[in-house]
Motif scaffolding. Structure first.
Motif, PDB file in Angstrom:
ATOM      1  N   ALA A 466       0.889  -1.167   0.000  1.00 46.08           N
ATOM      2  CA  ALA A 466       0.000   0.000   0.000  1.00 46.08           C
ATOM      3  C   ALA A 466       0.925   1.215   0.000  1.00 46.08           C
ATOM      4  O   ALA A 466       1.802   1.341   0.878  1.00 46.08           O
ATOM      5  CB  ALA A 466      -0.906   0.005   1.221  1.00 46.08           C
ATOM      6  N   SER A 572      -3.050  -1.000 -11.553  1.00 45.08           N
ATOM      7  CA  SER A 572      -3.548  -0.185 -10.443  1.00 45.08           C
ATOM      8  C   SER A 572      -2.722  -0.430  -9.185  1.00 45.08           C
ATOM      9  O   SER A 572      -2.113  -1.500  -9.016  1.00 45.08           O
ATOM     10  CB  SER A 572      -5.020  -0.508 -10.161  1.00 45.08           C
ATOM     11  OG  SER A 572      -5.173  -1.869  -9.805  1.00 45.08           O
ATOM     12  N   THR A 574      -2.570   0.337  -4.731  1.00 47.24           N
ATOM     13  CA  THR A 574      -3.361   0.618  -3.533  1.00 47.24           C
ATOM     14  C   THR A 574      -2.689   1.736  -2.743  1.00 47.24           C
ATOM     15  O   THR A 574      -1.479   1.672  -2.474  1.00 47.24           O
ATOM     16  CB  THR A 574      -3.476  -0.640  -2.662  1.00 47.24           C
ATOM     17  OG1 THR A 574      -4.116  -1.680  -3.417  1.00 47.24           O
ATOM     18  CG2 THR A 574      -4.280  -0.350  -1.399  1.00 47.24           C
ATOM     19  N   GLU A 575      -3.478   2.773  -2.353  1.00 40.96           N
ATOM     20  CA  GLU A 575      -2.937   3.879  -1.564  1.00 40.96           C
ATOM     21  C   GLU A 575      -3.135   3.578  -0.084  1.00 40.96           C
ATOM     22  O   GLU A 575      -4.204   3.115   0.335  1.00 40.96           O
ATOM     23  CB  GLU A 575      -3.616   5.189  -1.924  1.00 40.96           C
ATOM     24  CG  GLU A 575      -3.040   6.396  -1.196  1.00 40.96           C
ATOM     25  CD  GLU A 575      -3.640   7.715  -1.639  1.00 40.96           C
ATOM     26  OE1 GLU A 575      -3.273   8.755  -1.067  1.00 40.96           O
ATOM     27  OE2 GLU A 575      -4.485   7.688  -2.582  1.00 40.96           O
TER      28      GLU A 575
END
Length: 602
Positions: A466, A572, A574-575
């Motif tokens: 993340a 993509s 993940t933050e």
């Protein structure tokens, strides 16, 4: 040493095979049964056949040539007695003096002779059986040779062949053992794939017709007495050439039929029994025997693929009960098999070369059909579970295939996608993660130094990154998780430092400068902050800059730049939303769970 007892393919004893073959030969007409020839070559034109026959005659005075019923021109050696012919075929093939596909024939296909040519006389004495490796028989002295005005004609030409009805009648009188023997011989030569049951159904008939057709005979699907005798004699010859015998390996609890003319017992190296090559065969066989559980079974599967003798290219399959590995390269053609049953793991490896693939296929067929575990015995009872000591013992005596180098990487998604440095995948013939998981290089970006890998089969990583995409806090304590010592350690380690600056020494954006002492193997690893969020990916140490930086200066590609490159490629990220610092043990687990070993292979 393993105990041995003679055996032939299927459960037929070698002596029984030979006896049946001699019984079949005895059924031939009186003048045909005592002479055979070795057909060593056939040519489509008489001109080429004369040229080749003359070349052979320099080494083999008994060389003869006949037009065959098929229209081709056959070059043969002989005649010999039946037993003598089989011995000659084995000896000459073993010394590579005649082609490997040479075979025994009764001469039924011979028509008019074309060699010896006019003005020459053949010798009726057969060439001496070679008894020294690499020595060909000496050419005959043309002055000393006794002239023979009449060429030695094949006796069988003067004897009428059986009609189809007669062949059916003689076949009907065969006992079951003889019928099974014929099926075994047809299977050995690649014409039959059914059960060895002595029943001549449509499958057996088709295989008989195919065998007849391969020799230029009329494909009736019913073998005459002569044809049956020829097939059995050639089969027995190959059995003798390979030297198949049953090995009762009492120490490992294995019984198997091995080609003891090509391999011989070497030594025990638990859990292996080594059989080394013999007579320059290029073949070696390893029997595998160990107690274990499902974990050690899976471990064996993984470890065998790291052997230098097991190429990475080839089919792999594994279930909870058995596995098979086939590796092929320019220098190796190897197969491994093992089965897990009743707390024991038993199997074998055949290590050879592509040049002998045809004969190896026959060895594999015999080995696999005869292999069985015996009793409740296995080598090295202390080899459970497969820890590092067991790994060393398992691979002792075999060369382990090593990668060119290894770097670090980390999971960026729950599907097993991995981010690493481009350095880890450049100039690699193959890239793996976690030592044995094949991956595809999906993306390389030279500007950022990033590479994205996708696994060849679905993975469920224990954790993935993340990213911290917000403002940086200079002076923050950071850690990089990486395989500092490449593949020498079984797990990554954490190296701690601080975030010194959010740009490069020259002011370049997208780079973080760290006060952290990293090693080459750490490159590609995740740089995490106290919350476990990824701030960036550790870059390789600068090279060829003309400057030597102080120890403890490292650089990382920042998270925002990584996210930008990945987004452009359709990947993509993940933050992170974490805010509080994790306890040291939790931070260590989170970082290690997402970190993977990335290896570059030739």
């Amino acid at each position: 040493m393993p105990a041995l007892r003679a055996a032939a393919l299927r459960p037929l004893a070698a002596l029984a095979v030979l006896a049946v073959g001699l019984v079949m030969m005895a059924a031939l007409p009186a003048r045909a049964q005592d002479k055979v020839w070795l057909q060593i070559e056939a040519q489509p034109t008489e001109e080429k056949a004369l040229e080749r026959a003359e070349a052979y005659a320099g080494a083999f005075p008994e060389t003869q040539g006949y037009r065959l019923r098929s229209g081709w021109f056959g070059i043969v050696l002989g005649p010999y007695g039946v037993a003598e012919g089989a011995a000659q075929l084995n000896a000459l093939k073993r010394e590579n003096l005649i082609p490997s596909d040479s075979y025994i024939t009764d001469g039924a296909e011979f028509r008019e002779p074309f060699w010896p040519a006019a003005g020459t006389a053949p010798s009726t004495e057969p060439a001496a059986t070679p008894d020294t490796a690499g020595e060909a028989p000496a050419p005959a002295d043309p002055v000393a040779a006794a002239p023979d005005p009449e060429p030695t004609a094949p006796v069988a030409v003067d004897v009428p062949e059986e009609t189809l009805a007669e062949a059916r009648a003689s076949e009907a009188a065969l006992p079951e053992a003889d019928r099974k023997l014929l099926q075994s011989a047809l299977e050995w030569f690649g014409f039959y794939q059914g059960g060895i049951d002595g029943a001549f159904g449509s499958g057996t008939r088709k295989s008989m017709a195919a065998w007849q057709e391969s020799l230029g005979l009329e494909p009736t699907g019913v073998l005459t007495t002569r044809q049956r005798a020829t097939l059995v004699a050639n089969y027995q010859s190959e059995m003798d050439e390979f030297g198949f015998a049953t090995v009762n390996e009492t120490e490992s609890g294995i019984e198997v039929t091995l080609p003891l003319a090509l391999v011989e017992f070497d030594h025990y190296e638990p859990p292996f029994v080594h059989f080394r090559e013999k007579n320059g065969s290029g073949l070696s066989i390893v029997l595998i025997s160990q107690p274990g559980d499902l974990g050690s079974f899976y471990g064996l599967y993984d470890l065998l693929q790291t052997l230098d003798a097991m190429p990475v290219t080839g089919e792999r399959s594994r279930t909870e009960k058995e596995f098979r590995i086939h590796g092929v390269s320019a220098t190796h053609d190897s197969t491994a098999y093992a089965r897990f049953e009743r707390g024991f793991i038993k199997g074998w490896m055949v290590i050879s070369t592509p040049a002998t693939a045809e004969s190896d296929a026959r060895v594999l067929s015999v080995l696999e059909s005869s292999f069985r575990g015996v009793g409740d015995t296995a080598l090295d009872p202390g080899l459970v579970p497969l820890d590092e000591a067991a790994r060393r013992g398992l691979l002792a005596g075999l060369d382990v295939r090593k990668p060119k180098f290894s770097r670090s990487g980390f999971y960026i998604g729950g599907d097993g996608t991995v981010l690493t440095t481009i350095e880890a995948v450049e100039s690699c013939g193959q890239v793996t993660i976690e030592r044995d998981q094949d991956v595809t290089v999906k993306l390389t970006d030279a500007a950022s130094g990033l590479a994205v890998l996708t696994p060849a089969r679905p993975l469920s990583p224990p954790g993935f990154a993340a990213f911290q995409l917000g403002p940086d806090r200079l002076g923050t304590e950071v850690a990089v998780a990486g395989y500092s010592y490449e593949d020498r350690l079984p797990a990554p380690v954490l190296t701690y430092g601080t975030l010194e600056e959010a740009k490069g020494l020259d002011g370049a954006a997208g780079v973080k400068r760290l006060a952290l002492l990293a090693l080459d193997g750490d490159a590609g690893g995740p740089v995490v902050d106290p919350t476990g969020a990824v701030l960036g990916m550790l870059q390789p140490a600068p090279k060829d800059t003309g400057r030597v930086l102080p120890a403890g200066v490292s650089f990382a590609t920042d998270a925002a730049s990584i996210a930008s490159v990945l987004k452009a490629a359709g990947v993509s990220v993940t933050e992170s939303t974490a805010t509080g610092a994790l306890p040291p043990e939790d931070l260590s687990k989170r970082a290690i769970d997402m970190t993977v070993l990335v290896s570059c292979w030739d």
